[in-house]
Design a protein around this motif. Structure first.
Motif, PDB file in Angstrom:
ATOM      1  N   VAL A 277     -14.451  64.576 -13.313  1.00  8.50           N
ATOM      2  CA  VAL A 277     -14.621  63.248 -12.365  1.00  8.50           C
ATOM      3  C   VAL A 277     -13.610  62.217 -12.633  1.00  8.50           C
ATOM      4  O   VAL A 277     -13.789  61.577 -13.549  1.00  8.50           O
ATOM      5  N   ASN A 278     -12.558  62.100 -11.956  1.00 11.02           N
ATOM      6  CA  ASN A 278     -11.792  61.016 -11.880  1.00 11.02           C
ATOM      7  C   ASN A 278     -12.391  59.639 -11.384  1.00 11.02           C
ATOM      8  O   ASN A 278     -13.098  59.469 -10.696  1.00 11.02           O
ATOM      9  N   THR A 279     -12.063  58.592 -12.362  1.00  8.04           N
ATOM     10  CA  THR A 279     -12.500  57.025 -12.232  1.00  8.04           C
ATOM     11  C   THR A 279     -11.161  56.248 -12.169  1.00  8.04           C
ATOM     12  O   THR A 279     -10.231  56.758 -12.741  1.00  8.04           O
ATOM     13  N   LEU A 280     -11.124  55.092 -11.956  1.00  8.31           N
ATOM     14  CA  LEU A 280     -10.022  54.239 -12.205  1.00  8.31           C
ATOM     15  C   LEU A 280      -9.551  53.860 -13.575  1.00  8.31           C
ATOM     16  O   LEU A 280     -10.107  53.663 -14.064  1.00  8.31           O
ATOM     17  N   GLY A 281      -8.364  54.500 -13.815  1.00  5.05           N
ATOM     18  CA  GLY A 281      -7.958  54.351 -14.971  1.00  5.05           C
ATOM     19  C   GLY A 281      -8.375  55.318 -16.110  1.00  5.05           C
ATOM     20  O   GLY A 281      -7.910  55.194 -17.269  1.00  5.05           O
ATOM     21  N   ARG A 282      -9.328  56.132 -15.934  1.00  6.81           N
ATOM     22  CA  ARG A 282      -9.944  56.956 -16.627  1.00  6.81           C
ATOM     23  C   ARG A 282     -10.504  58.196 -15.837  1.00  6.81           C
ATOM     24  O   ARG A 282     -10.394  58.382 -14.630  1.00  6.81           O
ATOM     25  N   TYR A 283     -11.150  59.241 -16.799  1.00 11.20           N
ATOM     26  CA  TYR A 283     -11.725  60.204 -16.062  1.00 11.20           C
ATOM     27  C   TYR A 283     -13.055  60.255 -16.764  1.00 11.20           C
ATOM     28  O   TYR A 283     -13.034  59.955 -18.197  1.00 11.20           O
ATOM     29  N   THR A 284     -14.130  61.021 -16.408  1.00  9.89           N
ATOM     30  CA  THR A 284     -15.215  61.257 -17.067  1.00  9.89           C
ATOM     31  C   THR A 284     -15.505  62.692 -16.963  1.00  9.89           C
ATOM     32  O   THR A 284     -15.106  63.366 -16.092  1.00  9.89           O
ATOM     33  N   CYS A 285     -16.378  63.126 -18.020  1.00 12.40           N
ATOM     34  CA  CYS A 285     -16.726  64.678 -18.226  1.00 12.40           C
ATOM     35  C   CYS A 285     -18.218  64.828 -17.779  1.00 12.40           C
ATOM     36  O   CYS A 285     -18.987  64.525 -18.445  1.00 12.40           O
ATOM     37  N   HIS A 286     -18.517  65.524 -16.569  1.00  9.80           N
ATOM     38  CA  HIS A 286     -19.825  65.519 -16.302  1.00  9.80           C
ATOM     39  C   HIS A 286     -20.431  67.269 -16.312  1.00  9.80           C
ATOM     40  O   HIS A 286     -19.625  67.704 -15.696  1.00  9.80           O
ATOM     41  N   THR A 287     -21.409  67.345 -16.863  1.00 10.35           N
ATOM     42  CA  THR A 287     -22.023  68.771 -16.971  1.00 10.35           C
ATOM     43  C   THR A 287     -22.593  69.179 -15.781  1.00 10.35           C
ATOM     44  O   THR A 287     -23.299  68.521 -15.187  1.00 10.35           O
TER      45      THR A 287
END
Length: 823
Positions: A277-287
């Motif tokens: 999941v893309n976010t501003l300046g980074r990304y996160t991994c969602h299960t």
């Protein structure tokens, strides 16, 4: 906060930082050094690799890791030293521990500050240098210096001034996108007109309702005054250069930045079961949460039907198989900082690669660092007079306090109970002091007496003069002093005090006598041998004696002694026990004898013990527990007595086998022989009825006068042992008594065949031939070693006027090597 700590630590090391250095190398390396110091690791034992740092920068990075770690350790050790000084503890630390000198310096300087404060002295800095001066001032004034630089070596001589550091001046163009405004103890970022501050509090973005054309990005701009850059700005010889933070990329205008969609570019690192999941300046991994029975497919990003896999395995929707989950690679392990994750099939293990640090030991089973109890293990260095108190990772030494009535023993380091003499008692420091009975016990003397205290005791002096041995009673009358009950007599040792009016005397108790004014024991046993009964013995005791029964006897309760039946004691003897008065003895069963302890029985080896008295067995003797057995060699059997060996007559019992018809079975000692008996032409076999071991060949018809040749032939068989008694006659041959006949005799050895190696052959010297007119006797005069077969030929030559002839006897000797005791 850790960001600014790293920046300040790097500045304190005089390291010049550029914009790229600060964010890409040095800050990361300083963070790693701070993290490494958190687990009390040694700063010089870093594994040697820092993630997300290029190989060419690793060497410089490791230097920053060690320096930041050392600085952080020094700050913590200094704070710990101050804390212990404020708690009134000793400044004790192992010299081998990191920052030990910093700890001692801060602890001792704080103690000096506390001492100056307690004595009302000036709190002016002693000018010993940092951090000693800071600790002295803080502990003396009770105020805290807020400046973080004090712990890293910056001098501070005035505790009333806390200097603020201008971060904006220290890091121009590096903290904020547009303008940096310094504040007491911190800073804030502001944007130029037409821009608004982003949520990160540092970057600015252009307002949507403002359209500002900056023109050429390099034309007339300065990062400090009118930076056109949205995020990072760097002054160059050609103007300014705009850059973006990590997770952003520069737009085509060269000034503004846009977010990098790592999910769309495929540069993300998520587990197969997770969605980017893309976010501003980074990304996160969602299960991704799929329905029961379904699993997320990262290729088509859909939930597909799944299969149940064992723990540690995950269903691969592409290969449609259960595959091992690499918990280490996916970062879903639970390994702590300082532990290495090793993936295994279906699971993973955490192995600690960092040293636990001083005061801890690694538990191999749990991979956790356990505290050393230095006090319990005795590895502390607390000297005598101090108690060791364990703390996590270390220990502290506290001054030992002895309870009242005990004194500190410098030799043993322990508190010993003070034992004072009568009339004395220990004081608070363990010294024995006198008890003033006259003050503490007001009734020790009566009203007609005066109490006078003495060291360790007291005296009651009568106010009324009475004679020696008398004192005043409560009624003011003189009464006898019972020196015996009051303990003022001088009877020594075992002497008994006997009171009398006005005096007393000493006597010895019964069983004692006066010798040199002392009572000595009377040895009643030495005075009379008959003082005790015959079956008992006298034993002297202090003041008396006792009669004890002799060994093997016991008291009957009436002064006499009864026999003790030792045989009733279980296992007192190995085989048999025979009781007698006052003792017992052991006997053994037949075939056994008593051993040295006279209790256990050991087997008698009849075969060896009685070998010198003659053979126990005719054959071989075999010892058995409590007895023996006799065995006979082949060809022999045991006699009725079970000891002698009898020869087996194989010829008589039909067990012999002779292959030829012309063979004659001859029994020998321990076997049999089958010699061939062949009569010459004109002769027939005749077996004399009286001899079993002789066969004759008789001429057919009558002899003619003057005929010559063989007239008689006999085969004779003898068997005997080697050790036969000699001399012994073996064979005799007799002719008819006739004065007209003349007899001549000849004896020779036809053959001698030893049946074992090393056996000498029989010779003529073994035999002797004695003869008369009509008789000859063959005698064995020298023994023949067996086993050996010997054939002798004895010729009797007859001559007369009527005829001449020869009578031949063949003598077969079968010599055996068996003993003569064989029957």
């Amino acid at each position: 906060m850790k960001y600014f700590v790293c920046v300040i630590l790097l500045l304190s090391l005089n390291i010049e930082l550029s914009l790229g250095d600060l964010n890409d190398v040095l800050i990361k390396c300083c963070h790693e050094g701070l993290d490494w110091s958190i687990d009390d690791n040694r700063c010089d034992r870093h594994p040697g690799y820092v993630a997300n740092v290029s190989m060419e920068d690793q060497s410089s990075c490791l230097s920053i890791v060690e320096l930041c770690c050392i600085k952080d350790v020094l700050v913590k050790r200094c704070a710990k030293g101050k804390e212990n000084a404020l708690d009134g503890m000793m400044c004790a630390i192992r010299d081998s521990e990191q920052g030990s000198e910093q700890y001692k310096e801060c602890c001792i300087c704080c103690q000096l500050g506390l001492l100056a404060r307690s004595q009302g002295l000036s709190c002016r800095s002693p000018n010993y240098g940092a951090p000693c001066d800071n600790m002295f001032l803080e502990c003396c004034t009770g105020q805290v210096l807020a400046d973080i630089y004090n712990a890293t070596g910056t001098d501070q001589s005035d505790v009333d001034v806390v200097n603020d550091r201008d971060e904006c001046a220290l890091f121009p163009g590096q903290i904020c996108s547009h303008r940096c405004v310094n504040t007491p103890g911190s800073f804030r970022c502001e944007c130029r007109q037409g821009y608004t501050l982003n949520q990160d509090g540092r970057t600015c973005q252009e307002s949507k309702d403002v359209n500002t054309d900056y023109g050429n990005v390099n034309d007339g701009y300065s990062c400090e005054e009118n930076s056109p850059c949205e995020q990072r700005c760097t002054n160059t010889d050609l103007g300014v250069e705009c850059n973006c933070y990590e997770g952003y990329k520069l737009r085509s205008d060269g000034r503004s930045c846009e977010d990098v969609d790592e999910c769309a570019e495929g540069s993300f690192k998520c587990a197969p079961t997770q969605e980017c999941v893309n976010t501003l300046g980074r990304y996160t991994c969602h299960t991704t949460q799929c329905q029961t029975g379904y699993v997320y497919n990262p290729i088509n990003r859909r939930c597909e039907e799944s299969y149940d896999c064992d723990r540690g395995f995950g269903f691969n929707s592409v290969t449609r198989q259960c595959e091992d989950i690499n918990e280490c690679g996916l970062g879903i392990d639970t390994c702590r900082v300082g532990e290495r994750c090793d993936n295994t099939i279906g699971s993973y293990s955490c192995r600690r690669f960092r040293h636990c640090g001083t005061g801890y030991t690694l538990d191999e089973a749990t991979q956790r660092c356990l505290d050393h109890d230095e006090c319990l293990l005795g590895t502390h260095n607390c000297g005598r007079g101090y108690d060791c108190v364990n703390v996590q990772g270390s220990f502290k030494c506290e001054v030992k306090q002895c309870a009242e009535g005990s004194r500190f023993n410098t030799a043993t380091g322990e508190c010993d109970r003070v034992q004072c003499a009568r009339g004395l008692r220990p004081d608070r420091i363990g010294n024995c002091i006198d008890i003033n009975e006259c003050k503490e016990y007001t009734t020790v003397c009566n009203k007609y007496q005066q109490c006078i205290n003495t060291i360790g005791s007291y005296q009651c002096r009568s106010l009324i003069n009475c004679g020696n041995g008398y004192e005043t009673n409560e009624n003011g009358r003189c009464t006898d002093i019972d020196e015996c009950s009051t303990g003022v007599h001088r009877c020594a040792g075992e002497q008994q005090c006997i009171n009398r009016q006005g005096s007393y005397f000493c006597q010895c108790p019964r069983g004692y006598r006066f010798i040199n004014n002392l009572c000595e024991d009377v040895d009643e046993c030495a005075y009379s041998a008959a003082i005790c009964p015959l079956q008992s013995k006298c034993e002297n005791t202090p003041g008396s004696y006792v009669c004890t029964c002799k060994d093997g006897l016991e008291s009957d309760g009436r002064g006499g002694c009864n026999d003790v039946d030792e045989c009733t004691t279980r296992n007192i003897c190995h085989h048999k026990c025979i009781n007698n008065f006052g003792s017992y003895f052991c006997t053994c069963n037949r075939g056994y004898q008593l051993s040295v302890d006279q209790r256990t029985c050991e087997d008698i080896d009849e075969c060896n013990q009685f070998a010198g008295r003659g053979r126990v067995c005719g054959g071989r003797c075999v010892n058995t527990p409590g007895s023996f057995t006799c065995d006979c060699p082949d060809g022999w059997k045991k006699a009725r007595d079970g000891r002698a060996c009898e020869d087996i007559d194989e010829c008589s019992d039909g067990t012999a086998y002779c292959p030829s018809r012309d063979s004659t079975c001859v029994n020998t000692r321990g076997g049999y022989k089958c010699p061939l008996v062949q009569c010459p032409e004109g002769f027939v076999k005749t077996i004399p009825g009286g001899q079993q071991n002789s066969v004759r060949c008789k001429q057919v018809g009558m002899y003619k006068a003057n005929s010559k040749g063989l007239i008689s032939l006999s085969y004779n068989f003898l068997t005997f042992p080697t050790n036969i008694i000699i001399p012994t006659p073996l064979f005799s041959m007799t002719g008819a008594k006739d004065s007209q006949r003349d007899y001549r005799w000849e004896l020779k050895i036809v053959s001698a065949r030893p049946l074992a190696p090393g056996i000498p052959r029989a010779t003529d010297s073994n035999f002797e031939l004695t003869q008369t007119n009509n008789q000859a006797v063959v005698t064995l005069k020298k023994r023949i070693r067996g086993p050996q077969d010997v054939i002798l030929q004895l010729l009797m030559k007859i001559s007369s006027e009527k005829f001449n002839g020869i009578a031949e006897s063949k003598i077969y000797l079968y010599v055996t090597d068996g003993p003569s005791t064989f029957r």
